[in-house]
Motif scaffolding. Structure first.
Motif, short mmCIF file in Angstrom:
data_model
loop_
_atom_site.label_atom_id
_atom_site.label_comp_id
_atom_site.label_asym_id
_atom_site.label_seq_id
_atom_site.Cartn_x
_atom_site.Cartn_y
_atom_site.Cartn_z
N TYR A 1 7.27 5.25 5.26
CA TYR A 1 8.28 4.09 5.19
C TYR A 1 9.42 3.99 3.75
N LEU A 2 8.58 4.04 3.08
CA LEU A 2 9.43 3.34 1.24
C LEU A 2 9.56 4.34 1.25
N ASP B 1 0.98 -0.80 0.04
CA ASP B 1 -0.09 0.32 0.27
C ASP B 1 0.83 0.97 0.35
N THR B 2 1.36 1.73 -1.26
CA THR B 2 2.01 2.68 -1.34
C THR B 2 2.05 4.11 -0.77
N VAL B 3 0.28 4.13 -0.36
CA VAL B 3 0.34 5.95 0.11
C VAL B 3 -0.05 5.59 1.12
N MET C 1 -1.76 3.12 -6.73
CA MET C 1 -0.90 2.65 -5.92
C MET C 1 0.60 2.92 -7.00
N VAL C 2 0.05 2.63 -8.26
CA VAL C 2 1.25 3.25 -8.64
C VAL C 2 1.70 4.17 -8.67
N THR D 1 7.45 7.50 -3.70
CA THR D 1 8.23 7.44 -2.96
C THR D 1 10.01 7.61 -3.18
N GLY D 2 9.38 7.86 -4.73
CA GLY D 2 11.18 8.15 -5.48
C GLY D 2 11.51 6.73 -5.91
N THR D 3 11.26 5.93 -5.77
CA THR D 3 11.55 4.86 -6.39
C THR D 3 11.76 5.03 -8.07
#
Length: 237
Positions: free
Chosen positions: A113-114, A106-108, A138-139, A145-147
């Motif tokens: 943390y991420l 859950d990227t939100v 989620m995308v 996040t900077g991924t």
């Protein structure tokens, strides 16, 4: 073409069943590269039930292609990745008792943390990828996040495609298009096989890499490892 990274966890599972060193995971890593795979993937879990942390350290020096290390970024995992510095780290939200990966981040909810984890890896020159369900929000969250990349969790596609539902690929195609618009690379993995990989590749744009382990190793039991890898490479062109 889309790159193929072979997950050799199942080689380690078979080795561990007898407590010895056969089959040898280092030899497996050498072989999949020699047979044409573009990379090697490992997914050490805290209980080390297949790939061990020591395996990861042993495998890294013999990598001539790309090395992708997957896992939940607990302290032990963070230390391992920063010591080895693989080409790519794929962050997976493993539940402790899960048999295998069963959901994306859950990227939100876990954005802070991420962000912290990804910043640490990127400071060390490691490409980052986040394991996500095929959901547009989620995308979008992953992009914040900077991924560098996302890895689309493909179990739902594989199950529905096997039942004849070709429309199951649509959410993945939509997520891949959005990721590309957000300057994210697109990886995919989980239950992809010789039966579904060509269809998935043809219908999901901007697919940079697939990571395949369980199906590929299972298919290799009957057809041979080199032969199976060559079949995947042909289908990924």
């Amino acid at each position: 073409m889309t790159k193929l990274s072979v997950n050799i966890n199942k080689i380690a599972t078979l080795r561990n069943a007898r407590g010895g060193d056969s089959p040898n995971v280092l030899q497996a890593a050498k072989d999949v590269q020699a047979f044409g795979a573009h990379g090697v993937t490992v997914h050490p879990r805290p209980d080390e039930r297949h790939i061990r942390y020591s395996d990861v350290r042993d495998i890294y020096p013999i990598i001539t292609t790309e090395f992708n290390v997957e896992g939940k970024p607990i302290d032990k995992f963070m230390e391992l990745v920063l010591a080895v510095k693989p080409t790519q780290v794929t962050l997976v939200p493993d539940a402790e008792n899960a048999i295998t990966s069963d959901s994306g981040w859950d990227t939100v909810k876990h954005k802070k943390y991420l962000v912290d984890v990804i910043e640490e890896f990127k400071r060390n020159g490691i490409r980052t990828s986040i394991f996500v369900d095929p959901k547009l929000d989620m995308v979008e969250g992953a992009a914040e996040t900077g991924t560098d990349r996302i890895e689309l969790y493909t179990e739902a596609f594989a199950k529905q495609y096997a039942e004849g539902n070709e429309k199951a690929v649509v959410p993945y195609a939509e997520c891949a298009k959005l990721a590309h618009q957000l300057d994210l690379g697109v990886n995919a993995g989980h239950d992809l096989s010789l039966q579904n990989i060509e269809f998935f590749k043809k219908n999901v744009p901007h697919l940079a890499e697939v990571s395949i382990g369980h199906a590929l190793i299972s298919e290799a039991i009957y057809q041979g490892l080199e032969n199976v890898i060559h079949q995947y490479l042909e289908k990924l062109k």
